[in-house]
Design an enzyme around this catalytic site. Structure first.
Site, PDB file in Angstrom:
ATOM      1  N   GLU A  80     -21.650  11.382 -20.713  1.00 40.54           N
ATOM      2  CA  GLU A  80     -21.222  10.091 -21.260  1.00 40.54           C
ATOM      3  C   GLU A  80     -19.760   9.796 -20.955  1.00 40.54           C
ATOM      4  O   GLU A  80     -19.361   8.639 -20.930  1.00 40.54           O
ATOM      5  CB  GLU A  80     -21.445  10.060 -22.776  1.00 40.54           C
ATOM      6  N   ASP A  91     -24.881  11.714 -25.317  1.00 49.35           N
ATOM      7  CA  ASP A  91     -24.840  12.133 -26.715  1.00 49.35           C
ATOM      8  C   ASP A  91     -26.227  12.062 -27.331  1.00 49.35           C
ATOM      9  O   ASP A  91     -27.018  11.151 -27.048  1.00 49.35           O
ATOM     10  CB  ASP A  91     -23.882  11.249 -27.509  1.00 49.35           C
ATOM     11  N   TYR A 105     -20.466  17.542 -32.940  1.00 51.89           N
ATOM     12  CA  TYR A 105     -20.708  16.097 -32.849  1.00 51.89           C
ATOM     13  C   TYR A 105     -20.508  15.443 -34.213  1.00 51.89           C
ATOM     14  O   TYR A 105     -21.107  15.868 -35.205  1.00 51.89           O
ATOM     15  CB  TYR A 105     -22.124  15.848 -32.348  1.00 51.89           C
ATOM     16  N   ASP A 156     -27.807  11.019 -29.932  1.00 51.17           N
ATOM     17  CA  ASP A 156     -28.009  10.083 -31.030  1.00 51.17           C
ATOM     18  C   ASP A 156     -28.741   8.875 -30.453  1.00 51.17           C
ATOM     19  O   ASP A 156     -28.974   8.797 -29.238  1.00 51.17           O
ATOM     20  CB  ASP A 156     -26.682   9.692 -31.685  1.00 51.17           C
TER      21      ASP A 156
END
Length: 959
Positions: free
Chosen positions: A209, A327, A562, A329
């Site tokens: 990312e 990530d 995280y 999520d």
């Protein structure tokens, strides 16, 4: 000069190579929309005369209309790269434009050949002639470039002049130089494309990312940290290359494969949602039309500037597998499918796409966590990405429609009566319910009616001690106790009698009974995002958005795991407590607590506590390594890191054990009229520190000291106390305080307003748009945390972060109506958190596969569209006029709130607000001529008086 022509040749060859790589990564065909029209928006800005309109400049079409099919459809039959018929039609339509271009191109080529011929006849420079003589034995340049000479000139040696290479290349036509330049470029490449394809290793493209995370992946997965760094098409996104022996495309496979790994990154979202601009412009459309206008993915501005799409497609053209390291999520999963949509065409030609696209699941940027994720690659979760698309579309359509309506009706009044800097009056499905919490508390303050009561302030002193301890009067009137507290009453006479009796001569206080009660406080749970935001606002004096920004930087730097998670339970199988505590055992601040746990509770095992909830996303926020204040950078970063570490060690510790003692005290001689007048003195003694050894703020909350000593522990039945203070105080009940940021975060989490990643943004939006203003407990707006200027005294510390609604915020909520919310069709529900909570629950069902995305969008948009037309009908001229009449500037609204007694103490006058004698007030009228003359006479009179005094003083000194 010849070297400039050579530089142009090299640049042109690089451009051709980039176009070939991009075309290979695009599957051999351009993007095609439903109408059969080829979109060339992802091939870079093209300023040629033959460029298709809409592929360059400000009018460039950045829409990606086939995103859903390419991101979520894994059927290779739909993406076989064959030349479509529409492409041929497009090429024919451009043929006429090419004729003029080719004619001019031929003229330019003739001139270029003439220039090169003239340069060939000229003698080369002395340095180039000397070098040619050493390499070939002759200083004469031939008709075609020599491969050995170009290879020697291209090698990087010390004291070598790069202009000699460009000068040599510039003496030949471009058609002769191009093959040699392409050969050199392919030979310098990490993968030689000219080798046998059957003997070469499979290649894996890994996409992170951020560039910093890509670097961490390369350092963790490369053997002994040996990797090669090179540039790609995007200069902002470096490429790291190495060989790996541990690649498992199938987790069930017994033996790993040896492969070549290419690691690069993106810079956040590649696409964003937007309306498909067809027909009339958006400014001319009715706001209600935005519920029906088609939605399309559009290329982000940053993505376009950095050429991220070209960069990924070029790398995908030379890769066999795609590993997504975004990530873990919902937003990261959505970015992962954006990468899939860009690169999937290149993977289709090499086998089954579904087996060649993999997903890495990790929660920390540490070498062990990254290696573990590399060994357990999974499949992407398309349903989770679809839920993000659904939430984005709902927020975009609803927000744009209602915001445009409010702007048309109300923004002019807001600029004229509230603030000229008002940009917009907006509505958001999360923002407006968030604002409603603050407005509801403000309405409670307005409706509050203060009551007068009298309070008995009695303090006692233990013999031999100089400390005064306040006593609590056990008021027998239950109604007064619940309204004003146990130390107060609404009857002045009863309080006055108690105070007079206690302060009478000879009155003594005697301890009649001491009650003991053992209590415990459990350790904190694992740290999640909401708890971190609440602690940052309450204890660190930071806004939620600032806390998240600092936490993300600490995560990217490898200090913490995280920071976006809802889980508070540690993994009982994969989390090793001993390994994490050993890293902090020698830390100067909390090393003692970590060492104690390693010696006692975790001396034989490393299993974490079983308390908490597992939400199935990321593990709790934990520190990854020990660091000092200098390592982290000090300031806000250190405060956040210190809290994460202390909460982590405290969650592994034992409970806090303490004893609460309540001593019952009576006056030595009771008055029959007063009956049994009883007082109480409560104190706490700590039996076992437990987790408070690492989290000392807990001791302040219970009123205990760290060493556990308390001189009140000597109180026993029969012990006498002397009265040191007894007086009556008149007071009034205080209204409830305004919401603070941490309280608002807690309410948003309870009502499911926003996600753990967006809560801080919603709070920041209502502050930035001046719907609320942040003030301290005295009602002064919060200042930016700037150091004092040289010679200036530091300003007093501001306590509290209270969110006070402005007139604009109050008026915005009032626009949605005051009728009962029992009716499901009432527009007032638009400002209530229950609707957003229900919407979030349905979006989560999409992520779990229980709900269809299209059905969820249709259901919610239909409800909001009906409420829109009802809300538009309710915005009559009178109602909008009432909204404008209630508006006032922020200082004036703060003055109104001070009348309710909601702030603590008096409003302090800042140094910048104090009037100065030598500086006239801002906005005062200039002095008239008569006033100026009077001022001049006064100055002359003062001067004459001073001169007379000095003369007289000199004469006295002489005498």
């Amino acid at each position: 000069p010849a070297f400039l022509i050579g530089m142009a040749h090299v640049s042109r060859a690089n451009l051709i190579q980039e176009e070939e790589l991009i075309m290979a990564g695009s599957g051999g065909a351009n993007d095609e929309n439903d109408d059969g029209v080829v979109n060339e928006q992802f091939t870079g800005q093209d300023f040629r005369r033959t460029a298709v309109e809409g592929s360059y400049g400000s009018g460039r079409d950045t829409s990606y209309r086939s995103f859903d099919d390419e991101a979520y459809n894994m059927d290779a039959a739909n993406f076989i790269s064959s030349a479509p018929d529409e492409t041929e039609k497009e090429l024919l339509s451009v043929a006429k434009a090419n004729e003029k271009f080719e004619s001019k191109k031929n003229n330019d080529s003739v001139q270029s050949v003439a220039i090169n011929i003239s340069l060939i006849d000229e003698r080369p420079s002395k340095q180039l002639a000397h070098l040619l003589n050493d390499l070939t034995g002759s200083s004469i340049i031939g008709e075609s470039p020599d491969a050995n000479v170009m290879c020697s000139l291209s090698s990087k040696k010390k004291n070598s002049d790069p202009r000699l290479r460009f000068e040599y290349i510039g003496r030949f036509p471009f058609s002769l130089v191009l093959p040699e330049l392409q050969h050199q470029s392919s030979s310098r490449s990490f993968y030689n494309t000219e080798t046998d394809s059957s003997s070469r290793l499979p290649r894996v493209l890994m996409v992170a990312e951020k560039p910093s995370i890509a670097l961490a992946i390369a350092e963790a997965l490369s053997p002994r940290g040996n990797y090669r760094k090179r540039r790609g098409i995007s200069r902002a996104l470096p490429v790291f290359e190495f060989t790996s022996n541990h690649f498992r495309p199938d987790p069930s496979s017994a033996e790993p494969l040896k492969c070549k790994v290419i690691v690069t990154s993106v810079v956040g979202h590649i696409f964003s949602l937007g309306f498909d601009d067809t027909g009339k412009s958006q400014s001319q459309k009715d706001p209600g039309d935005f519920f029906q206008i088609p939605i399309v993915k559009q290329e982000e501005t940053t993505t376009s500037k950095l050429r991220v799409i070209d960069h990924l497609r070029a790398l995908a053209g030379e890769s066999d597998y795609l590993a997504l390291w975004l990530d873990c999520d919902p937003e990261g999963e959505n970015i992962a499918h954006e990468v899939i949509a860009i690169t999937k065409r290149a993977l289709i030609e090499k086998g089954t796409v579904e087996d060649r696209i993999l997903r890495a699941r990790f929660s920390a940027i540490s070498a062990p966590a990254l290696r573990d994720a590399y060994a357990k690659l999974e499949k992407p979760n398309a349903d989770l990405s679809r839920s993000v698309d659904a939430r984005q579309e709902l927020d975009l359509r609803i927000g744009v429609a209602f915001t445009r309506l409010l702007n048309w009706r109300c923004v002019g009044l807001a600029r004229s009566r509230f603030s000229p800097s008002t940009r917009l009056v907006s509505y958001g499905p999360c923002q407006t319910p968030c604002l409603s919490f603050c407005v509801d508390r403000a309405k409670e303050i307005r409706q509050f009616q203060p009551q007068t009561f009298w309070k008995a302030q009695i303090e006692a002193m233990i013999p031999g001690s100089s400390t005064n301890y306040p006593l609590v009067w056990k008021n027998t009137n239950g109604q007064d106790s619940s309204s004003f507290g146990e130390n107060a009453s609404s009857h002045k006479d009863s309080v006055l009698q108690v105070v007079n009796h206690v302060s009478s001569p000879g009155a003594e206080l005697r301890v009649t009974n001491v009650k003991e009660k053992a209590e415990i406080i459990l350790p904190p749970l694992g740290l999640n995002t909401v708890a971190l935001l609440e602690a940052g606002s309450k204890a660190m004096g930071m806004s939620p958005k600032q806390v998240m920004n600092v936490a993300e930087k600490l995560y990217s730097a490898g200090f913490i795991s995280y920071p976006r998670t809802e889980t508070t339970k540690y993994d009982p199988n994969g989390f090793d407590v001993r390994y994490n505590l050993k890293q902090h055992a020698k830390h100067e601040a909390w090393g003692r607590s970590a060492s104690y746990l390693l010696r006692t509770k975790y001396s034989k095992h490393g299993r974490p506590p079983s308390r908490g909830k597992d939400q199935g996303d990321h593990p709790p926020i934990t520190p990854l390594k020990a660091a000092t204040r200098q390592d982290v950078g000090g300031g806000a970063a250190w405060r956040v890191y210190e809290f994460v570490v202390r909460n982590f060690i405290g969650s592994l510790h034992n409970e806090l054990q303490f004893t609460r003692r309540e001593a019952s005290i009576r006056v030595s001689e009771n008055n029959d009229q007063l009956g049994e007048t009883e007082f109480e003195l409560a104190f706490v003694t700590v039996d076992s520190l437990g987790f408070s050894d690492c989290c000392p703020w807990v001791l302040r909350d219970i009123g205990a000291s760290r060493d556990g000593s308390n001189e009140l522990s000597s109180l026993k039945p029969g012990k006498r106390l002397s009265v040191s203070k007894a007086r009556i105080e008149e007071s009034k009940t205080k209204p409830p305080k305004f919401l603070q940021e941490h309280e608002l975060i807690s309410l948003m989490d309870k009502n499911r307003i926003g996600t753990d990643a967006s809560m801080a943004v919603h709070v920041s939006n209502i502050i930035d748009r001046q719907y609320v203003i942040l003030c301290d407990e005295t009602g002064v707006p919060l200042r930016p945390p700037l150091p004092p200027r040289p010679g200036e005294k530091p300003r007093p510390r501001q306590i509290g972060r209270y969110m006070i609604p402005t007139a604009l915020g109050m008026g915005l909520i009032d626009l949605f109506g005051q009728e009962s919310i029992d009716d499901i069709d009432s527009p007032i529900l638009l400002a209530q958190p229950a609707i957003r909570k229900k919407m979030e629950e349905e979006v989560k069902l999409i992520a779990s596969g229980e709900f269809d995305k299209e059905y969820c969008l249709e259901k919610n948009l239909d409800w909001f569209e009906k409420r829109y037309w009802e809300f538009e009908k309710s915005l009559s001229r009178n109602r909008v006029g009432d909204f404008g009449r209630d508006l006032c500037p922020i200082p004036e609204s703060l003055k109104k709130w001070r009348k309710y007694g909601v702030f603590k103490g008096k409003y302090p006058i800042e140094s910048s607000q104090k009037p100065r004698n030598n500086r006239k007030a801002k906005g005062s009228k200039p002095p008239t001529n008569r006033q100026q003359k009077q001022q001049q006479r006064k100055q002359k009179t003062k001067g004459a008086t001073k001169r007379k005094y000095k003369r007289r003083l000199r004469s006295v000194n002489k005498s």
